[in-house]
Design an enzyme around this catalytic site. Structure first.
Site, PDB file in Angstrom:
ATOM      1  N   ASN A  46      -1.767 -36.844  -7.755  1.00 51.95           N
ATOM      2  CA  ASN A  46      -1.588 -37.552  -9.021  1.00 51.95           C
ATOM      3  C   ASN A  46      -1.652 -36.533 -10.161  1.00 51.95           C
ATOM      4  O   ASN A  46      -2.714 -35.985 -10.450  1.00 51.95           O
ATOM      5  CB  ASN A  46      -2.715 -38.589  -9.139  1.00 51.95           C
ATOM      6  CG  ASN A  46      -2.686 -39.365 -10.432  1.00 51.95           C
ATOM      7  OD1 ASN A  46      -1.980 -39.001 -11.367  1.00 51.95           O
ATOM      8  ND2 ASN A  46      -3.462 -40.427 -10.492  1.00 51.95           N
TER       9      ASN A  46
ATOM     10  N   CYS B  61      -2.772 -41.622 -17.563  1.00 50.15           N
ATOM     11  CA  CYS B  61      -1.555 -41.502 -16.746  1.00 50.15           C
ATOM     12  C   CYS B  61      -0.386 -42.307 -17.310  1.00 50.15           C
ATOM     13  O   CYS B  61       0.748 -42.143 -16.877  1.00 50.15           O
ATOM     14  CB  CYS B  61      -1.846 -41.911 -15.310  1.00 50.15           C
ATOM     15  SG  CYS B  61      -3.189 -40.971 -14.596  1.00 50.15           S
TER      16      CYS B  61
ATOM     17  N   HIS C 214       4.656 -44.030 -11.515  1.00 49.88           N
ATOM     18  CA  HIS C 214       3.561 -43.052 -11.584  1.00 49.88           C
ATOM     19  C   HIS C 214       3.061 -42.823 -10.159  1.00 49.88           C
ATOM     20  O   HIS C 214       2.885 -43.765  -9.389  1.00 49.88           O
ATOM     21  CB  HIS C 214       2.457 -43.609 -12.480  1.00 49.88           C
ATOM     22  CG  HIS C 214       1.179 -42.843 -12.413  1.00 49.88           C
ATOM     23  ND1 HIS C 214       1.134 -41.475 -12.510  1.00 49.88           N
ATOM     24  CD2 HIS C 214      -0.115 -43.257 -12.250  1.00 49.88           C
ATOM     25  CE1 HIS C 214      -0.122 -41.078 -12.403  1.00 49.88           C
ATOM     26  NE2 HIS C 214      -0.903 -42.137 -12.245  1.00 49.88           N
TER      27      HIS C 214
HETATM   28  O1  UT7 Z   1      -4.831 -42.429 -12.345  1.00 50.99           O
HETATM   29  C1  UT7 Z   1      -5.937 -42.713 -11.497  1.00 50.99           C
HETATM   30  C2  UT7 Z   1      -5.469 -43.644 -10.528  1.00 50.99           C
HETATM   31  N1  UT7 Z   1      -6.437 -43.913  -9.508  1.00 50.99           N
HETATM   32  C3  UT7 Z   1      -6.072 -44.548  -8.402  1.00 50.99           C
HETATM   33  O2  UT7 Z   1      -4.937 -44.907  -8.237  1.00 50.99           O
HETATM   34  C4  UT7 Z   1      -7.159 -44.827  -7.388  1.00 50.99           C
HETATM   35  C5  UT7 Z   1      -6.798 -45.966  -6.479  1.00 50.99           C
HETATM   36  N2  UT7 Z   1      -7.752 -46.060  -5.397  1.00 50.99           N
HETATM   37  C6  UT7 Z   1      -7.606 -45.327  -4.261  1.00 50.99           C
HETATM   38  O3  UT7 Z   1      -6.652 -44.595  -4.108  1.00 50.99           O
HETATM   39  C7  UT7 Z   1      -8.664 -45.487  -3.201  1.00 50.99           C
HETATM   40  O4  UT7 Z   1      -9.660 -46.384  -3.652  1.00 50.99           O
HETATM   41  C8  UT7 Z   1      -9.341 -44.148  -2.793  1.00 50.99           C
HETATM   42  C9  UT7 Z   1      -8.365 -43.339  -1.970  1.00 50.99           C
HETATM   43  C10 UT7 Z   1      -9.770 -43.337  -4.024  1.00 50.99           C
HETATM   44  C11 UT7 Z   1     -10.584 -44.423  -1.949  1.00 50.99           C
HETATM   45  O5  UT7 Z   1     -10.211 -45.211  -0.817  1.00 50.99           O
HETATM   46  P1  UT7 Z   1     -11.093 -46.495  -0.416  1.00 50.99           P
HETATM   47  O6  UT7 Z   1     -10.515 -47.026   0.832  1.00 50.99           O
HETATM   48  O7  UT7 Z   1     -11.135 -47.403  -1.605  1.00 50.99           O
HETATM   49  O8  UT7 Z   1     -12.489 -45.867  -0.101  1.00 50.99           O
HETATM   50  P2  UT7 Z   1     -13.915 -46.204  -0.740  1.00 50.99           P
HETATM   51  O9  UT7 Z   1     -14.097 -45.491  -2.041  1.00 50.99           O
HETATM   52  O10 UT7 Z   1     -14.171 -47.669  -0.716  1.00 50.99           O
HETATM   53  O11 UT7 Z   1     -14.857 -45.518   0.336  1.00 50.99           O
HETATM   54  C12 UT7 Z   1     -14.887 -45.994   1.706  1.00 50.99           C
HETATM   55  C13 UT7 Z   1     -15.695 -45.014   2.529  1.00 50.99           C
HETATM   56  C14 UT7 Z   1     -17.047 -44.663   1.907  1.00 50.99           C
HETATM   57  O12 UT7 Z   1     -17.961 -44.491   2.974  1.00 50.99           O
HETATM   58  P3  UT7 Z   1     -18.990 -45.630   3.346  1.00 50.99           P
HETATM   59  O13 UT7 Z   1     -19.816 -45.871   2.129  1.00 50.99           O
HETATM   60  O14 UT7 Z   1     -18.183 -46.820   3.758  1.00 50.99           O
HETATM   61  O15 UT7 Z   1     -19.772 -45.023   4.491  1.00 50.99           O
HETATM   62  C15 UT7 Z   1     -16.816 -43.356   1.221  1.00 50.99           C
HETATM   63  O16 UT7 Z   1     -17.996 -42.589   1.100  1.00 50.99           O
HETATM   64  O17 UT7 Z   1     -14.992 -43.754   2.619  1.00 50.99           O
HETATM   65  C16 UT7 Z   1     -15.857 -42.685   2.172  1.00 50.99           C
HETATM   66  N3  UT7 Z   1     -15.023 -41.681   1.515  1.00 50.99           N
HETATM   67  C17 UT7 Z   1     -14.435 -40.689   2.190  1.00 50.99           C
HETATM   68  N4  UT7 Z   1     -14.436 -40.353   3.492  1.00 50.99           N
HETATM   69  C18 UT7 Z   1     -13.724 -39.277   3.853  1.00 50.99           C
HETATM   70  C19 UT7 Z   1     -14.693 -41.600   0.198  1.00 50.99           C
HETATM   71  N5  UT7 Z   1     -13.888 -40.549   0.001  1.00 50.99           N
HETATM   72  C20 UT7 Z   1     -13.727 -39.947   1.218  1.00 50.99           C
HETATM   73  C21 UT7 Z   1     -12.998 -38.830   1.655  1.00 50.99           C
HETATM   74  N6  UT7 Z   1     -13.017 -38.533   2.968  1.00 50.99           N
HETATM   75  N7  UT7 Z   1     -12.263 -38.058   0.799  1.00 50.99           N
END
Ligand code: UT7
Length: 335
Positions: free
Chosen positions: A287, A117, A257
């Protein structure tokens, strides 16, 4: 090689996004998620995805033609093409494919860079060096990504984030003594390579390793990326401005970005910028990797949110981990 530095002009910026829209609600048909979950954590409502045979080369061609038309230069006068792509349809080489699509007869160098990116800012930095030194005059940078075809569409933590799109810039030697890139800097830290990866999934010679290899997809530790970027990017952008001899008051807009609205807000808060100076459009595109900055520039100018003749901070980060920032002047007539 020139005795003194030749200033660089940003002459034209263009973009292209596919027509097909996939909303957060649509994604609920793939896995358990909700518009509320995705929007509150990322700021994304929908993304554009290629369909049918459409691919990153098609998008890149349209973005390049848009940028070239705005720059007013004849494509035959281009003397280099740099393609920035982290999700290419053709590994050998996107730059050459764009050269062919533009119908350029001159056999100019065309090559790809992969800085995920951060690719647009990396490309701009390379182009600045080559133009300032007098080696090249007219360079096309095309950032185009086909993320949708490299995602695991069962991975709800990653596939919600990305969209497809292309952006392009024509940069030339400036004839009025003004360099449109006031400051530019690119960085990386390979120790964080595990945060986002896309392993190559080719097969070895069957005499050496007879095995089946599954196609690889983008793997991301979202929480890790978030923590890493929020730790480094706000200070980095603040220092970029200070080191260039400017103050935040000299900056008209921040066009970052478009990865996650909460990361953008962290930079905004560090710089203490009002909302109207910070451009976000990831709500509609997700993104789009290296293309996100040029898409945001052109769209915000068209919508009257960004006035040309202004000083703008661009910043990005991506797999690698890579990151970079630039302070640029956006002249009248470039998009
Ligand atoms: O160029 C690439 C750049 N990348 C980025 O900028 C990524 C930056 N990070 C983020 O944007 C966030 O970390 C995400 C949006 C990707 C994820 O959010 P998060 O608050 O960090 O969630 P997490 O991965 O820690 O997951 C928390 C919970 C999990 O459930 P449990 O284990 O707590 O029961 C996941 O399984 O949310 C669950 N989860 C979802 N639930 C509903 C993960 N994705 C989803 C989803 N819908 N799409």
């Amino acid at each position: 090689m020139a005795d003194k530095l030749i200033p660089l002009k940003i002459a034209g910026i263009g973009y292209c996004v596919p027509e097909t829209v996939v909303t957060n609600d649509d994604l609920t048909k793939l896995y358990e998620t909700s518009d509320e979950w995705i929007y509150s954590r990322t700021g994304i409502k929908e993304r554009r995805l290629v369909s049918g045979n459409e691919n990153a080369i098609d998008l890149g061609e349209k973005a390049a033609k848009d940028a070239i038309a705005k720059s007013g230069i004849d494509p035959e006068d281009l003397d280099m093409i740099i393609a920035a792509s982290a999700a290419p349809i053709e590994i050998y080489s996107m730059g050459c494919q764009i050269h062919k699509r533009l119908g350029i007869k001159k056999q100019v160098p065309a090559f790809d860079i992969s800085a995920a990116c951060s690719g647009l800012i990396y490309g701009l930095s390379i182009a600045k060096g080559l133009i300032n030194s007098g080696m090249y005059k007219n360079i096309l940078i095309v950032a185009t990504d086909n993320n949708s075809k490299l995602l695991d569409w069962t991975d709800r933590g990653t596939s919600i984030l990305f969209g497809d799109g292309a952006g392009a810039m024509v940069v030339t030697a400036s004839d009025d003594g003004v360099d449109d890139i006031i400051s530019i800097d690119i960085r990386s830290d390979g120790n964080y390579d595990h945060l986002i990866s896309l392993p190559f999934s080719g097969k070895n010679c069957p005499l050496v390793e007879p095995n089946d290899v599954l196609p690889s997809t983008i793997k991301m530790n979202g929480r890790g990326v978030y923590a890493f970027v929020v730790k480094i990017l706000p200070n980095y952008v603040d220092n970029l401005i200070k080191n260039s001899g400017l103050t935040v008051d000299d900056i008209d807009y921040l066009i970052p970005h478009q990865a996650n609205v909460r990361i953008i807000q962290a930079v905004q808060e560090r710089l203490n910028l009002p909302d109207e100076k910070v451009i976000t459009n990831l709500k509609y595109y997700g993104n789009t990797s290296a293309a996100s900055i040029p898409i945001a520039i052109v769209e915000s100018v068209a919508q009257g949110k960004v006035k040309l003749g202004s000083k703008v901070v661009l910043c990005g980060f991506g797999a690698g981990m890579t990151w970079g920032g630039a302070i640029v002047r956006l002249r009248e007539g470039i998009c």
